[in-house]
Design a protein around this motif. Structure first.
Motif, mmCIF file in Angstrom:
data_model
loop_
_atom_site.group_PDB
_atom_site.id
_atom_site.type_symbol
_atom_site.label_atom_id
_atom_site.label_comp_id
_atom_site.label_asym_id
_atom_site.label_seq_id
_atom_site.Cartn_x
_atom_site.Cartn_y
_atom_site.Cartn_z
ATOM 1 N N VAL A 118 -22.836 70.921 129.991
ATOM 2 C CA VAL A 118 -22.258 69.737 129.359
ATOM 3 C C VAL A 118 -23.367 68.730 129.051
ATOM 4 C CG1 VAL A 118 -20.077 70.035 130.574
ATOM 5 C CG2 VAL A 118 -21.798 68.460 131.492
ATOM 6 N N LEU A 119 -23.040 67.820 128.107
ATOM 7 C CA LEU A 119 -23.959 66.748 127.749
ATOM 8 C C LEU A 119 -23.332 65.419 128.140
ATOM 9 C CD1 LEU A 119 -24.949 67.861 124.122
ATOM 10 C CD2 LEU A 119 -26.100 68.430 126.266
ATOM 11 N N VAL A 120 -24.167 64.539 128.722
ATOM 12 C CA VAL A 120 -23.767 63.152 128.946
ATOM 13 C C VAL A 120 -24.709 62.310 128.081
ATOM 14 C CG1 VAL A 120 -23.402 61.306 130.617
ATOM 15 C CG2 VAL A 120 -23.062 63.689 131.296
ATOM 16 N N GLU A 121 -24.133 61.605 127.099
ATOM 17 C CA GLU A 121 -24.946 60.915 126.098
ATOM 18 C C GLU A 121 -24.526 59.460 125.979
ATOM 19 O OE1 GLU A 121 -25.710 64.550 122.903
ATOM 20 O OE2 GLU A 121 -24.181 63.029 122.499
ATOM 21 N N GLU A 122 -25.467 58.667 125.450
ATOM 22 C CA GLU A 122 -25.128 57.277 125.155
ATOM 23 C C GLU A 122 -24.026 57.235 124.097
ATOM 24 O OE1 GLU A 122 -27.589 54.805 122.638
ATOM 25 O OE2 GLU A 122 -28.891 56.523 122.175
ATOM 26 N N PHE A 123 -23.147 56.271 124.227
ATOM 27 C CA PHE A 123 -22.112 56.063 123.214
ATOM 28 C C PHE A 123 -22.677 55.177 122.118
ATOM 29 C CE2 PHE A 123 -18.760 53.275 121.522
ATOM 30 C CZ PHE A 123 -17.945 54.234 120.926
ATOM 31 N N MET A 124 -22.617 55.665 120.884
ATOM 32 C CA MET A 124 -23.137 54.902 119.753
ATOM 33 C C MET A 124 -21.975 54.141 119.121
ATOM 34 S SD MET A 124 -25.833 57.613 118.111
ATOM 35 C CE MET A 124 -26.992 56.383 117.566
ATOM 36 N N PRO A 125 -21.989 52.809 119.186
ATOM 37 C CA PRO A 125 -20.873 52.033 118.640
ATOM 38 C C PRO A 125 -20.816 52.131 117.118
ATOM 39 C CG PRO A 125 -22.670 50.587 119.257
ATOM 40 C CD PRO A 125 -23.060 51.948 119.735
ATOM 41 N N GLY A 126 -19.627 52.040 116.598
ATOM 42 C CA GLY A 126 -19.441 52.116 115.159
ATOM 43 C C GLY A 126 -18.281 53.044 114.816
ATOM 44 N N THR A 127 -18.126 53.314 113.547
ATOM 45 C CA THR A 127 -17.050 54.182 113.070
ATOM 46 C C THR A 127 -17.615 55.551 112.744
ATOM 47 O OG1 THR A 127 -15.931 52.260 112.118
ATOM 48 C CG2 THR A 127 -15.217 54.424 111.356
ATOM 49 N N GLU A 128 -16.890 56.587 113.157
ATOM 50 C CA GLU A 128 -17.361 57.960 112.923
ATOM 51 C C GLU A 128 -16.829 58.488 111.585
ATOM 52 O OE1 GLU A 128 -16.794 62.435 114.809
ATOM 53 O OE2 GLU A 128 -16.378 60.675 116.068
ATOM 54 N N TYR A 129 -17.706 59.112 110.821
ATOM 55 C CA TYR A 129 -17.348 59.706 109.535
ATOM 56 C C TYR A 129 -17.844 61.151 109.478
ATOM 57 C CZ TYR A 129 -16.733 54.808 108.128
ATOM 58 O OH TYR A 129 -16.345 53.499 108.051
ATOM 59 N N ARG A 130 -17.030 62.010 108.909
ATOM 60 C CA ARG A 130 -17.439 63.406 108.679
ATOM 61 C C ARG A 130 -17.905 63.537 107.227
ATOM 62 N NH1 ARG A 130 -15.942 68.523 110.219
ATOM 63 N NH2 ARG A 130 -16.633 67.791 112.256
ATOM 64 N N PHE A 131 -19.169 63.915 107.047
ATOM 65 C CA PHE A 131 -19.724 64.193 105.726
ATOM 66 C C PHE A 131 -19.745 65.712 105.525
ATOM 67 C CE2 PHE A 131 -21.045 59.960 106.508
ATOM 68 C CZ PHE A 131 -21.511 59.385 105.334
ATOM 69 N N PHE A 132 -19.087 66.182 104.476
ATOM 70 C CA PHE A 132 -19.148 67.612 104.167
ATOM 71 C C PHE A 132 -20.213 67.818 103.097
ATOM 72 C CE2 PHE A 132 -18.164 71.495 101.940
ATOM 73 C CZ PHE A 132 -17.818 72.371 102.954
ATOM 74 N N VAL A 133 -21.266 68.537 103.497
ATOM 75 C CA VAL A 133 -22.401 68.780 102.596
ATOM 76 C C VAL A 133 -22.413 70.244 102.197
ATOM 77 C CG1 VAL A 133 -24.904 68.656 102.334
ATOM 78 C CG2 VAL A 133 -23.707 66.929 103.698
ATOM 79 N N LEU A 134 -22.493 70.481 100.897
ATOM 80 C CA LEU A 134 -22.560 71.852 100.377
ATOM 81 C C LEU A 134 -23.646 71.911 99.305
ATOM 82 C CD1 LEU A 134 -19.717 74.276 99.495
ATOM 83 C CD2 LEU A 134 -21.432 73.781 97.772
ATOM 84 N N ASP A 135 -24.621 72.761 99.541
ATOM 85 C CA ASP A 135 -25.670 73.013 98.550
ATOM 86 C C ASP A 135 -26.324 71.701 98.083
ATOM 87 O OD1 ASP A 135 -27.255 74.727 97.131
ATOM 88 O OD2 ASP A 135 -25.857 74.995 95.462
ATOM 89 N N ASP A 136 -26.747 70.898 99.075
ATOM 90 C CA ASP A 136 -27.467 69.649 98.812
ATOM 91 C C ASP A 136 -26.633 68.598 98.083
ATOM 92 O OD1 ASP A 136 -29.773 70.421 100.125
ATOM 93 O OD2 ASP A 136 -30.716 71.256 98.338
ATOM 94 N N GLN A 137 -25.323 68.649 98.261
ATOM 95 C CA GLN A 137 -24.456 67.608 97.708
ATOM 96 C C GLN A 137 -23.388 67.229 98.733
ATOM 97 O OE1 GLN A 137 -22.892 67.909 93.646
ATOM 98 N NE2 GLN A 137 -24.178 69.702 93.348
ATOM 99 N N VAL A 138 -23.106 65.933 98.830
ATOM 100 C CA VAL A 138 -21.975 65.492 99.654
ATOM 101 C C VAL A 138 -20.710 65.657 98.824
ATOM 102 C CG1 VAL A 138 -20.857 63.532 100.772
ATOM 103 C CG2 VAL A 138 -23.313 63.882 101.056
ATOM 104 N N ARG A 139 -19.839 66.559 99.261
ATOM 105 C CA ARG A 139 -18.616 66.849 98.504
ATOM 106 C C ARG A 139 -17.419 66.031 99.003
ATOM 107 N NH1 ARG A 139 -19.718 70.450 94.122
ATOM 108 N NH2 ARG A 139 -21.513 71.712 94.769
ATOM 109 N N ALA A 140 -17.491 65.558 100.254
ATOM 110 C CA ALA A 140 -16.366 64.798 100.795
ATOM 111 C C ALA A 140 -16.835 63.999 102.006
ATOM 112 C CB ALA A 140 -15.225 65.723 101.192
ATOM 113 N N ILE A 141 -16.203 62.843 102.202
ATOM 114 C CA ILE A 141 -16.451 62.031 103.408
ATOM 115 C C ILE A 141 -15.088 61.659 103.977
ATOM 116 C CG2 ILE A 141 -17.553 59.991 104.402
ATOM 117 C CD1 ILE A 141 -19.359 59.886 101.933
#
Length: 758
Positions: free
Chosen positions: A566-589
């Motif tokens: 398991v990993l215990v990591e610092e919590f990074m404050p802010g909003t989480e976003y999923r970036f879908f990258v395909l073939d060097d392009q962001v297709r969706a966030i």
């Protein structure tokens, strides 16, 4: 050749039901009020000159759906269901498929019936010839062509037990010729049981034409259906006679080419008929199944299961007359049955009883367990004609109309295809992203074979171009090592940190006691505990204001339940976003909001969760765009931090979060924000994915303030995870915002040539 004796031999018995199957289904496109569609073949279906699954038949409005060859009827029907779904969802939104063999009301003028607009001019010329020779209206009849092949192992075993024929090809030709003759002799039974064209709509018969006294069992399978002219005569005495007769008629101009010969059966194998003596007949095409309006796909598994038993019986049963007389008797009897009233007792009761008695003897002798039920059901229909397909149709038509029947069932099957548009009929047990990808491949005419359903492993083929795809996004474009890097969160962090990206600091533990000893280091900090290598947000706990030793220990136990480290990591404050990258392009966030409910001041958390789970977009095991919200240990721990229980009643408009992590796979809501995000963060995501060496990746960024432009070496963001299997379905059907068809983007990357062709 006594096939009956051969089939009973010990070495043959295990293979008697082994066979291969394929199916072609014709249907007219119509409007919801039952009028013939005037639109062109759907452009979204790609190029029909090579499309393996969806073609046009005679007219521009007549769809032909073609399944791949399958080793079971069930498998074949799954493909038919999927192709049906794709076809309906690809058509004009105001159109449906006519569920009847007889066409809907046809235009008064022949020129209003449009011949299929094909790329190959030869195909257009052939259809023009057919229109002139037989009339356009007869061409508009639709039906089922069922392709049947006895399994190679069965044929090999039978061949090995006889000494009369020296080559397997010669033996197969004898076998299939016998079956063809028996089918033509006894096909009246198939017409009786499954005939489903009792009446015609206005416009099918012209005023000058002779017509049957409707209703009948099957106009399509009678002399009033689509058949060759009277001067077309073919002998089934032997394969040689069969081929010579057809060739002679082509040479004399009676037939334009081989394929113009229409019969209830066709012998298939080589590229052309002359090849059959050498290659051997490979399969037989049965062409006399009407569309069953009570089956969503025009035919059902049970009916085809009976036809399979019937085909085995035709191999089992002896011929009782000379070959040509045997076939001629069958033609005469079939015409009588086809033109009989749907409610009339068949005059061939004695022969029908004999056939079923011999089929029962066959299944008992060969120990075909489970087959008797099907025989009993269909045998009973000999004496209850109102229970046959034509009988059930006439019951409805007599009180309503044929058009009403077609419209009601056509609409029902159309609506079924749109009940869950994010799923694909036939393959609903597969992960949703894979279902969406299968839909795209079928729609664009890329051949698809499911190599391992449980593992979501597919083989794609277009011409000579083969690709293998797992989970709809793991492809040959990524090297083997790339998913391994992303699967290992420690390695991912190190690779990204060395490339200059901002990642959370933390520790890795492979023993619970070592992780417990680190409690003092994190007790008063914001931190995250998560498994090292798992996906879907499983086993993740977030503490934003430190944690008690008890809660810390419980969170560790949840994480170790999912992984050995398991990993215990610092919590990074802010909003989480999923970036879908395909073939060097962001297709969706995607903004993913953690699983939550909103209080109404009346109901408990438990009741609010139950109501939210009623959303049709929510399901389980990644078979729906959103996941069912759970109330497990993690959720109860989260409620505890808010001084709530599952039985607590939140105040009106109070937002109650049930998870800290925002994964859609743990009940989170998905919101598309692609068009509102600053380009600087898209560039960071692209460069990070490039640093990992990936072509396809879902990369998760924490962004405190997305209105502030981000830079690679700043603290304006943090990368917390990279995903090699990034659940594309949540982008296709978000909780809110624009859907992004990412599976089609993956297919386009793999097969650019398919999208370039017209």
């Amino acid at each position: 050749m006594k096939f009956k004796e051969l089939l009973q031999q010990k070495n043959v018995r295990p293979y008697v039901l082994a066979a291969r199957f394929g199916l072609e289904k014709e249907s007219q496109r119509v409007t919801f009020d039952g009028q013939l569609a005037t639109t062109d073949h759907p452009e979204v279906l790609g190029n029909r000159s090579y499309h393996p699954y969806i073609q046009t038949d005679f007219s521009e409005s007549q769809m032909e759906l073609i399944t791949p060859v399958a080793n079971s009827i069930h498998e074949m029907m799954r493909y038919l269901a999927a192709i049906h779904d794709v076809t309906l969802r690809s058509m004009n939104k105001h159109e449906m498929l006519w569920p009847l063999s007889m066409p809907p009301r046809l235009p008064q003028k022949d020129e209003e019936i449009k011949i299929a607009k094909l790329d190959q001019f030869e195909g257009v010329l052939y259809r023009r010839y057919l229109a002139k020779e037989y009339g356009k209206r007869k061409q508009m009849i639709s039906g089922i062509h069922f392709n049947f092949e006895y399994d190679n192992e069965l044929v090999q075993q039978l061949f090995s037990l006889q000494t009369e024929y020296t080559t397997i090809e010669e033996f197969k030709n004898i076998l299939y010729m016998k079956v063809a003759r028996n089918y033509l002799r006894y096909r009246w039974l198939i017409t009786y049981l499954f005939g489903a064209s009792p009446v015609s709509e206005p416009g099918y018969f012209t005023e000058r034409e002779e017509r049957p006294k409707e209703p009948v069992r099957s106009i399509r399978n009678s002399s009033f259906g689509y058949k060759n002219n009277e001067n077309v005569k073919v002998s089934y005495e032997s394969l040689q006679h069969y081929i010579e007769d057809i060739h002679r008629m082509v040479e004399n101009g009676i037939l334009s080419e081989e394929k113009e010969f229409y019969s209830a059966v066709r012998l298939r194998g080589g590229k052309q008929m002359a090849d059959l003596p050498k290659t051997g007949v490979r399969y037989i095409e049965l062409r006399n199944l009407d569309l069953n309006p009570f089956a969503p796909f025009g035919v059902d598994e049970d009916s085809l299961g009976f036809v399979h038993l019937f085909m085995l019986y035709l191999l089992w049963a002896d011929e009782l007359e000379a070959p040509n007389d045997w076939v001629a008797t069958g033609e005469f009897l079939n015409e009588q049955v086809a033109l009989g009233h749907p409610f009339a007792q068949v005059k061939l009761m004695a022969e029908g009883d004999r056939i079923f008695a011999e089929m029962n003897e066959m299944i008992e002798t060969l120990a075909l367990f489970g087959a008797k039920k099907s025989l009993d059901i269909h045998h009973a229909q000999l004496r209850t004609p109102d229970l046959t397909v034509a009988g059930k149709m006439w019951t409805i038509i007599e009180s309503n109309s044929n058009q009403d029947l077609g419209i009601v069932f056509g609409k029902e099957y159309h609506d079924m295809a749109f009940e869950r548009p994010y799923q694909l009929a036939g393959f609903r047990n597969m992960e949703l992203s894979t279902q969406l990808f299968l839909f795209d491949a079928i729609q664009k005419g890329v051949e698809v074979e499911i190599l391992d359903e449980q593992e979501q492993f597919l083989k794609l083929k277009h011409k000579n171009h083969v690709e293998y795809v797992k989970n709809a996004n793991m492809t040959s474009k990524d090297s083997y090592i790339v998913p391994l890097i992303m699967e290992n969160k420690t390695v991912t962090k190190k690779v990204l940190a060395e490339a200059g990206f901002t990642v959370p600091t933390g520790d890795e533990f492979d023993k619970l006691e070592y992780a417990e000893q680190a409690y003092v280091k994190y007790a008063e900090k914001a931190f995250v505990i998560k498994p090292k290598t798992t996906n879907y947000g499983l086993g993740i706990t977030i503490f934003k204001e430190g944690a008690s030793l008890a809660d810390y220990t419980e969170a560790l136990a949840l994480a170790f339940k999912e992984d050995s480290a398991v990993l215990v990591e610092e919590f990074m404050p802010g909003t989480e976003y999923r970036f879908f990258v395909l073939d060097d392009q962001v297709r969706a966030i995607m903004l993913r909001v953690p699983a939550n409910v909103v209080g109404d001041g009346v109901r408990s958390v438990e009741a609010l969760v139950a109501e939210k789970n009623l959303n049709p977009l929510r399901g389980t095991n990644h078979r729906s765009p959103l996941e069912i919200i759970q109330l497990g240990d993690v959720e109860r721990l989260m409620l505890k931090e808010q001084n709530l229980l599952v039985t607590s009643v939140p105040e009106k408009d109070q937002i109650v979060y049930l998870r800290e992590n925002s994964n859609v796979s743990t009940g989170g809501d998905s919101i598309d924000v692609t068009d509102t995000f600053d380009e600087s963060y898209k560039q960071i995501a692209i460069e990070a994915v490039r640093a990992l060496g990936a072509k396809i990746c879902g990369i998760d960024l924490i962004v405190p303030d997305k209105s502030v432009q981000g830079t690679k070496n700043s603290r304006t963001y943090g990368i917390i995870e990279a995903n090699f299997n990034p659940a594309m379905h949540m982008h296709a059907y978000p909780h809110s915002g624009k859907g992004r068809h990412l599976t089609m983007d993956v297919l386009r990357m793999l097969y650019p040539e398919v999208f370039e062709s017209k």
